[in-house]
Design an enzyme around this catalytic site. Structure first.
Site, mmCIF file in Angstrom:
data_model
loop_
_atom_site.group_PDB
_atom_site.id
_atom_site.type_symbol
_atom_site.label_atom_id
_atom_site.label_comp_id
_atom_site.label_asym_id
_atom_site.label_seq_id
_atom_site.Cartn_x
_atom_site.Cartn_y
_atom_site.Cartn_z
ATOM 1 N N ARG A 91 0.864 -1.180 0.000
ATOM 2 C CA ARG A 91 0.000 0.000 0.000
ATOM 3 C C ARG A 91 0.899 1.228 0.000
ATOM 4 O O ARG A 91 1.720 1.426 0.896
ATOM 5 C CB ARG A 91 -0.890 0.009 1.236
ATOM 6 C CG ARG A 91 -1.760 1.266 1.339
ATOM 7 C CD ARG A 91 -1.635 1.902 2.696
ATOM 8 N NE ARG A 91 -2.474 3.090 2.818
ATOM 9 C CZ ARG A 91 -2.552 3.806 3.929
ATOM 10 N NH1 ARG A 91 -1.864 3.464 4.992
ATOM 11 N NH2 ARG A 91 -3.315 4.874 3.966
ATOM 12 N N GLU A 408 -8.471 -3.222 3.125
ATOM 13 C CA GLU A 408 -7.542 -2.675 2.143
ATOM 14 C C GLU A 408 -6.602 -3.757 1.625
ATOM 15 O O GLU A 408 -6.165 -3.719 0.468
ATOM 16 C CB GLU A 408 -6.740 -1.540 2.778
ATOM 17 C CG GLU A 408 -7.572 -0.322 3.148
ATOM 18 C CD GLU A 408 -6.778 0.700 3.932
ATOM 19 O OE1 GLU A 408 -6.354 1.704 3.326
ATOM 20 O OE2 GLU A 408 -6.587 0.509 5.141
#
Length: 424
Positions: A91, A408
């Site tokens: 990420r 996520e």
């Protein structure tokens, strides 16, 4: 394909080992309070035993090393060796205008992260350390970067532009980018699924409230506005970030020449100057606004953790109570503003650490919004188990209010899988 997902936050490091395309979460865990003496790692053994280990994690580089050790450690690890990991998904927060989509990580991507550290001073350094540590051990597998900004690229120009000289946008790309995109994307889709409505036919506001916090307005599947801006410092009150402030505050702080030296020691980055300077430089103000403001600055208890702040407030600490009140009020203001921008609201989603687990935040944020059709059922709100998804609005609420644990890591793994398989 077994994919290791690394999600380096400002003070945490989440990880998951995910197998795709069938989507099987082999294991996941989290390191919290990174950079403090109270840091620890939480993980689950193959036998299902939940373990919390207190271990000093000075930075994200060491954090990645500890995670790789846990994954392969006899008896508690889930893989026999690191060779089982076929790809790593990272990420990533800010690549400016150079990079706004998921990409294979090479030196160009890392350089873009370095160039944009001023735009994301809490996250980009953590992202760079995470990439470096993972590549040092797993350099033989592809690494994919999934950027927070991608989901917000549908914002119209009148929403992402600042009212500054246009030449600054043309020369420096000075504009609003938005962050937490993978989270807003995931929870908005999941909310539509939960409620049995078509994603491209509803108006949704998503509130991602954690140490970092942002709110997004999603109109029929497209993000039209979000609270974070060129950097993650804009918008809501956050763990250590001030959020929205008058830009004149910065000029005011820089103009002062009478700061007590002891008062500004921690903000002065150049150690050689600490004993002599009585004024702040731009980098000191940035440190102040990004790392010593927000809940941390208001609560005055030496912590930005909402659990610590709630505990202090319960004991009568007025500063801690004020911090909690400010957070709830700012979330409510943005919900109202984005309902106006959308021209109505069908679904309100709460997610991330505080949004998912602190019922009082949800109460504070929704209180007073009954006029626009937001009504929550307090019994549902307070009884929702930690990590549980559910509807917390009352049956007669026009707006459906839901809590969706963010994932996520799934979104990062999915993009990583798609990019790696296409590149073969």
């Amino acid at each position: 394909m077994k994919i290791l997902v690394l999600n380096c936050g400002s003070s945490s490091l989440k990880y998951s080992l995910i197998e795709l395309p069938e989507y099987r979460v082999i294991t996941s865990g989290i390191e919290e309070r990174v950079g403090t003496a109270e840091s620890f790692i939480k993980f689950t053994t193959p036998a299902g035993e939940k373990i919390v280990e207190s271990v000093y994690i000075p930075d994200h580089t060491r954090g990645v090393e500890i995670i790789l050790d846990v994954l392969t450690r006899p008896e508690v690890g889930h893989i026999a060796s690191l060779s089982e990991i076929e790809a790593v998904g990272h990420r990533l927060v800010h690549g400016g205008e150079r990079i706004a989509t998921s990409v294979l990580i090479d030196e160009t991507v890392v350089e873009a992260l370095r160039e944009n550290i001023p735009l994301a001073p809490l996250h980009n350094p953590a992202n760079i350390m995470g990439i470096g540590a993972a590549k040092a051990v797993l350099g033989q597998v592809p690494h994919v970067g999934v950027f927070d900004t991608a989901f917000h690229q549908t914002m119209p120009k009148h929403a992402y532009m600042y009212a500054l000289p246009y030449a600054l946008y043309e020369k420096y790309g000075l504009r609003r980018y938005g962050f937490h995109g993978t989270s807003h994307d995931y929870v908005s889709h999941e909310a539509a699924k939960m409620l049995g409505v078509k994603y491209d036919e509803v108006k949704i506001v998503t509130a991602h409230v954690g140490s970092g916090a942002s709110i997004s307005a999603i109109d029929c599947g497209k993000c039209i506005d979000t609270s974070m801006g060129m950097t993650p410092a804009e918008g809501l009150v956050m763990g250590t970030r001030a959020g929205d402030i008058d830009s004149g505050v910065i000029e005011f702080l820089l103009s002062k020449q009478d700061f007590d030296n002891a008062e500004i020691q921690e903000y002065i980055q150049d150690k050689a100057e600490r004993d002599t300077r009585t004024s702040l430089k731009p980098e000191d103000v940035s440190f102040l606004l990004n790392k010593r403001s927000g809940l941390y600055g208001i609560a005055c208890i030496g912590s930005s953790d909402m659990r610590d702040i709630d505990s202090a407030a319960e004991k009568g600490n007025e500063h801690a109570k004020l911090a909690a009140d400010m957070l709830g009020y700012r979330v409510k203001k943005y919900i109202g503003a984005y309902a106006a921008a959308l021209g109505g609201l069908d679904i309100l989603v709460f997610t991330a650490g505080v949004g998912e687990n602190r019922s009082e935040l949800r109460t504070d944020a929704c209180s007073g919004l009954e006029y626009m059709g937001v009504k929550i059922d307090e019994s549902l709100n307070h009884s929702l188990a930690r990590g549980e998804a559910g509807v917390i609005s009352s049956p007669d609420s026009i707006v459906k209010v839901v809590v969706i644990p963010t994932d996520e890591e799934y979104m990062i793994a999915k993009d990583t899988y798609d990019i790696v398989t296409k590149s073969k």
